[in-house]
Design a protein around this motif. Structure first.
Motif, PDB file in Angstrom:
ATOM      1  N   GLY A 198       0.805  -1.219   0.000  1.00  0.00           N
ATOM      2  CA  GLY A 198       0.000   0.000   0.000  1.00  0.00           C
ATOM      3  C   GLY A 198       0.835   1.265   0.000  1.00  0.00           C
ATOM      4  O   GLY A 198       0.416   2.296   0.524  1.00  0.00           O
ATOM      5  N   VAL A 199       2.025   1.167  -0.587  1.00  0.00           N
ATOM      6  CA  VAL A 199       2.924   2.324  -0.662  1.00  0.00           C
ATOM      7  C   VAL A 199       3.455   2.443  -2.087  1.00  0.00           C
ATOM      8  O   VAL A 199       3.201   1.588  -2.937  1.00  0.00           O
ATOM      9  N   SER A 200       4.226   3.488  -2.348  1.00  0.00           N
ATOM     10  CA  SER A 200       4.801   3.682  -3.690  1.00  0.00           C
ATOM     11  C   SER A 200       6.027   2.797  -3.891  1.00  0.00           C
ATOM     12  O   SER A 200       6.632   2.303  -2.928  1.00  0.00           O
ATOM     13  N   VAL A 201       6.394   2.635  -5.146  1.00  0.00           N
ATOM     14  CA  VAL A 201       7.609   1.888  -5.493  1.00  0.00           C
ATOM     15  C   VAL A 201       8.818   2.578  -4.862  1.00  0.00           C
ATOM     16  O   VAL A 201       9.733   1.921  -4.360  1.00  0.00           O
ATOM     17  N   ALA A 202       8.820   3.905  -4.872  1.00  0.00           N
ATOM     18  CA  ALA A 202       9.931   4.659  -4.279  1.00  0.00           C
ATOM     19  C   ALA A 202      10.065   4.354  -2.782  1.00  0.00           C
ATOM     20  O   ALA A 202      11.182   4.185  -2.280  1.00  0.00           O
ATOM     21  N   THR A 203       8.941   4.255  -2.092  1.00  0.00           N
ATOM     22  CA  THR A 203       8.974   3.950  -0.656  1.00  0.00           C
ATOM     23  C   THR A 203       9.530   2.556  -0.413  1.00  0.00           C
ATOM     24  O   THR A 203      10.352   2.353   0.488  1.00  0.00           O
ATOM     25  N   VAL A 204       9.119   1.590  -1.228  1.00  0.00           N
ATOM     26  CA  VAL A 204       9.648   0.226  -1.094  1.00  0.00           C
ATOM     27  C   VAL A 204      11.156   0.230  -1.331  1.00  0.00           C
ATOM     28  O   VAL A 204      11.925  -0.352  -0.563  1.00  0.00           O
ATOM     29  N   SER A 205      11.579   0.904  -2.384  1.00  0.00           N
ATOM     30  CA  SER A 205      13.007   0.973  -2.702  1.00  0.00           C
ATOM     31  C   SER A 205      13.796   1.585  -1.554  1.00  0.00           C
ATOM     32  O   SER A 205      14.835   1.064  -1.145  1.00  0.00           O
ATOM     33  N   LYS A 206      13.300   2.685  -1.021  1.00  0.00           N
ATOM     34  CA  LYS A 206      13.987   3.342   0.101  1.00  0.00           C
ATOM     35  C   LYS A 206      14.027   2.444   1.342  1.00  0.00           C
ATOM     36  O   LYS A 206      15.040   2.386   2.035  1.00  0.00           O
ATOM     37  N   ALA A 207      12.929   1.750   1.591  1.00  0.00           N
ATOM     38  CA  ALA A 207      12.882   0.863   2.759  1.00  0.00           C
ATOM     39  C   ALA A 207      13.879  -0.282   2.618  1.00  0.00           C
ATOM     40  O   ALA A 207      14.608  -0.610   3.560  1.00  0.00           O
ATOM     41  N   LEU A 208      13.921  -0.891   1.435  1.00  0.00           N
ATOM     42  CA  LEU A 208      14.810  -2.037   1.220  1.00  0.00           C
ATOM     43  C   LEU A 208      16.278  -1.623   1.178  1.00  0.00           C
ATOM     44  O   LEU A 208      17.159  -2.428   1.454  1.00  0.00           O
ATOM     45  N   ASN A 209      16.521  -0.351   0.824  1.00  0.00           N
ATOM     46  CA  ASN A 209      17.892   0.152   0.785  1.00  0.00           C
ATOM     47  C   ASN A 209      18.267   0.912   2.055  1.00  0.00           C
ATOM     48  O   ASN A 209      19.289   1.592   2.098  1.00  0.00           O
ATOM     49  N   ASP A 210      17.424   0.787   3.085  1.00  0.00           N
ATOM     50  CA  ASP A 210      17.679   1.336   4.418  1.00  0.00           C
ATOM     51  C   ASP A 210      17.954   2.841   4.411  1.00  0.00           C
ATOM     52  O   ASP A 210      18.847   3.319   5.097  1.00  0.00           O
ATOM     53  N   LYS A 211      17.165   3.585   3.645  1.00  0.00           N
ATOM     54  CA  LYS A 211      17.307   5.043   3.603  1.00  0.00           C
ATOM     55  C   LYS A 211      16.717   5.648   4.875  1.00  0.00           C
ATOM     56  O   LYS A 211      15.756   5.132   5.449  1.00  0.00           O
ATOM     57  N   SER A 212      17.272   6.763   5.299  1.00  0.00           N
ATOM     58  CA  SER A 212      16.882   7.358   6.581  1.00  0.00           C
ATOM     59  C   SER A 212      15.563   8.119   6.536  1.00  0.00           C
ATOM     60  O   SER A 212      15.002   8.424   7.594  1.00  0.00           O
ATOM     61  N   ASP A 213      15.042   8.437   5.353  1.00  0.00           N
ATOM     62  CA  ASP A 213      13.796   9.209   5.294  1.00  0.00           C
ATOM     63  C   ASP A 213      12.542   8.336   5.340  1.00  0.00           C
ATOM     64  O   ASP A 213      11.439   8.804   5.113  1.00  0.00           O
ATOM     65  N   ILE A 214      12.708   7.065   5.666  1.00  0.00           N
ATOM     66  CA  ILE A 214      11.593   6.133   5.843  1.00  0.00           C
ATOM     67  C   ILE A 214      11.607   5.676   7.306  1.00  0.00           C
ATOM     68  O   ILE A 214      12.664   5.313   7.834  1.00  0.00           O
ATOM     69  N   GLY A 215      10.456   5.685   7.938  1.00  0.00           N
ATOM     70  CA  GLY A 215      10.369   5.280   9.345  1.00  0.00           C
ATOM     71  C   GLY A 215      10.735   3.812   9.545  1.00  0.00           C
ATOM     72  O   GLY A 215      10.536   2.970   8.661  1.00  0.00           O
ATOM     73  N   GLU A 216      11.278   3.508  10.701  1.00  0.00           N
ATOM     74  CA  GLU A 216      11.710   2.139  11.018  1.00  0.00           C
ATOM     75  C   GLU A 216      10.551   1.145  10.978  1.00  0.00           C
ATOM     76  O   GLU A 216      10.713   0.017  10.521  1.00  0.00           O
ATOM     77  N   GLU A 217       9.379   1.564  11.452  1.00  0.00           N
ATOM     78  CA  GLU A 217       8.216   0.677  11.435  1.00  0.00           C
ATOM     79  C   GLU A 217       7.808   0.347   9.996  1.00  0.00           C
ATOM     80  O   GLU A 217       7.486  -0.803   9.673  1.00  0.00           O
ATOM     81  N   THR A 218       7.848   1.350   9.126  1.00  0.00           N
ATOM     82  CA  THR A 218       7.512   1.139   7.704  1.00  0.00           C
ATOM     83  C   THR A 218       8.530   0.205   7.057  1.00  0.00           C
ATOM     84  O   THR A 218       8.163  -0.714   6.319  1.00  0.00           O
ATOM     85  N   LYS A 219       9.803   0.432   7.325  1.00  0.00           N
ATOM     86  CA  LYS A 219      10.859  -0.441   6.790  1.00  0.00           C
ATOM     87  C   LYS A 219      10.619  -1.890   7.213  1.00  0.00           C
ATOM     88  O   LYS A 219      10.696  -2.806   6.396  1.00  0.00           O
ATOM     89  N   LYS A 220      10.330  -2.049   8.501  1.00  0.00           N
ATOM     90  CA  LYS A 220      10.134  -3.401   9.045  1.00  0.00           C
ATOM     91  C   LYS A 220       8.952  -4.086   8.357  1.00  0.00           C
ATOM     92  O   LYS A 220       9.040  -5.245   7.948  1.00  0.00           O
ATOM     93  N   ARG A 221       7.841  -3.356   8.229  1.00  0.00           N
ATOM     94  CA  ARG A 221       6.640  -3.930   7.610  1.00  0.00           C
ATOM     95  C   ARG A 221       6.912  -4.301   6.145  1.00  0.00           C
ATOM     96  O   ARG A 221       6.554  -5.398   5.698  1.00  0.00           O
ATOM     97  N   ILE A 222       7.572  -3.435   5.416  1.00  0.00           N
ATOM     98  CA  ILE A 222       7.870  -3.701   4.001  1.00  0.00           C
ATOM     99  C   ILE A 222       8.800  -4.907   3.877  1.00  0.00           C
ATOM    100  O   ILE A 222       8.594  -5.780   3.028  1.00  0.00           O
ATOM    101  N   ARG A 223       9.805  -4.972   4.714  1.00  0.00           N
ATOM    102  CA  ARG A 223      10.744  -6.106   4.659  1.00  0.00           C
ATOM    103  C   ARG A 223      10.059  -7.428   5.002  1.00  0.00           C
ATOM    104  O   ARG A 223      10.355  -8.455   4.390  1.00  0.00           O
ATOM    105  N   GLU A 224       9.161  -7.390   5.979  1.00  0.00           N
ATOM    106  CA  GLU A 224       8.432  -8.615   6.337  1.00  0.00           C
ATOM    107  C   GLU A 224       7.553  -9.090   5.178  1.00  0.00           C
ATOM    108  O   GLU A 224       7.524 -10.278   4.861  1.00  0.00           O
ATOM    109  N   ILE A 225       6.860  -8.164   4.544  1.00  0.00           N
ATOM    110  CA  ILE A 225       6.009  -8.529   3.407  1.00  0.00           C
ATOM    111  C   ILE A 225       6.869  -9.002   2.232  1.00  0.00           C
ATOM    112  O   ILE A 225       6.522  -9.964   1.536  1.00  0.00           O
ATOM    113  N   ALA A 226       8.022  -8.361   2.036  1.00  0.00           N
ATOM    114  CA  ALA A 226       8.942  -8.777   0.962  1.00  0.00           C
ATOM    115  C   ALA A 226       9.387 -10.217   1.191  1.00  0.00           C
ATOM    116  O   ALA A 226       9.423 -11.030   0.251  1.00  0.00           O
TER     117      ALA A 226
END
Length: 108
Positions: free
Chosen positions: A12-40
């Motif tokens: 339920g997010v953009s491709v850019a958000t997924v990319s940033k989460a998977l590449n551990d960028k700092s402008d994405i919240g830790e909870e969002t990163k965790k959720r995206i990685r779990e779904i991945a």
């Protein structure tokens, strides 16, 4: 193979958000990163090596030549080194492509 677009849609997010989460960028919240990685992980997502190569303009390829007198390029030594390189490339996300040649000649 699951695409980054499919992963983004499921999260339920953009491709850019997924990319940033998977590449551990700092402008994405830790909870969002965790959720995206779990779904991945659930979906079996892994980055497309060809797309990454095109985007980054770096192939992360390793070229290796082995020579020998045994009449075949696939010697015991080559097999051992192939296994080692395959393991390293798998961990780093690099593509693996090995070729063998029977004989090569160097001409001036």
């Amino acid at each position: 193979m699951v695409s980054i677009k499919e992963l983004a849609q499921r999260c339920g997010v953009s491709v850019a958000t997924v990319s940033k989460a998977l590449n551990d960028k700092s402008d994405i919240g830790e909870e969002t990163k965790k959720r995206i990685r779990e779904i991945a992980d659930e979906m079996g997502y892994f980055p497309n090596a060809s797309a990454r190569t095109l985007r980054s303009k770096r192939s992360y390829s390793i070229g290796v030549l082995f020579g020998g007198d045994r009449g075949t390029a696939l010697t015991d030594e080559f097999s051992r080194r192939y296994s080692m390189l395959s393991s390293l490339q798998w961990k780093s996300g690099a593509m693996k492509s090995f070729s063998s040649i029977r004989k090569w000649e160097v001409t001036p």
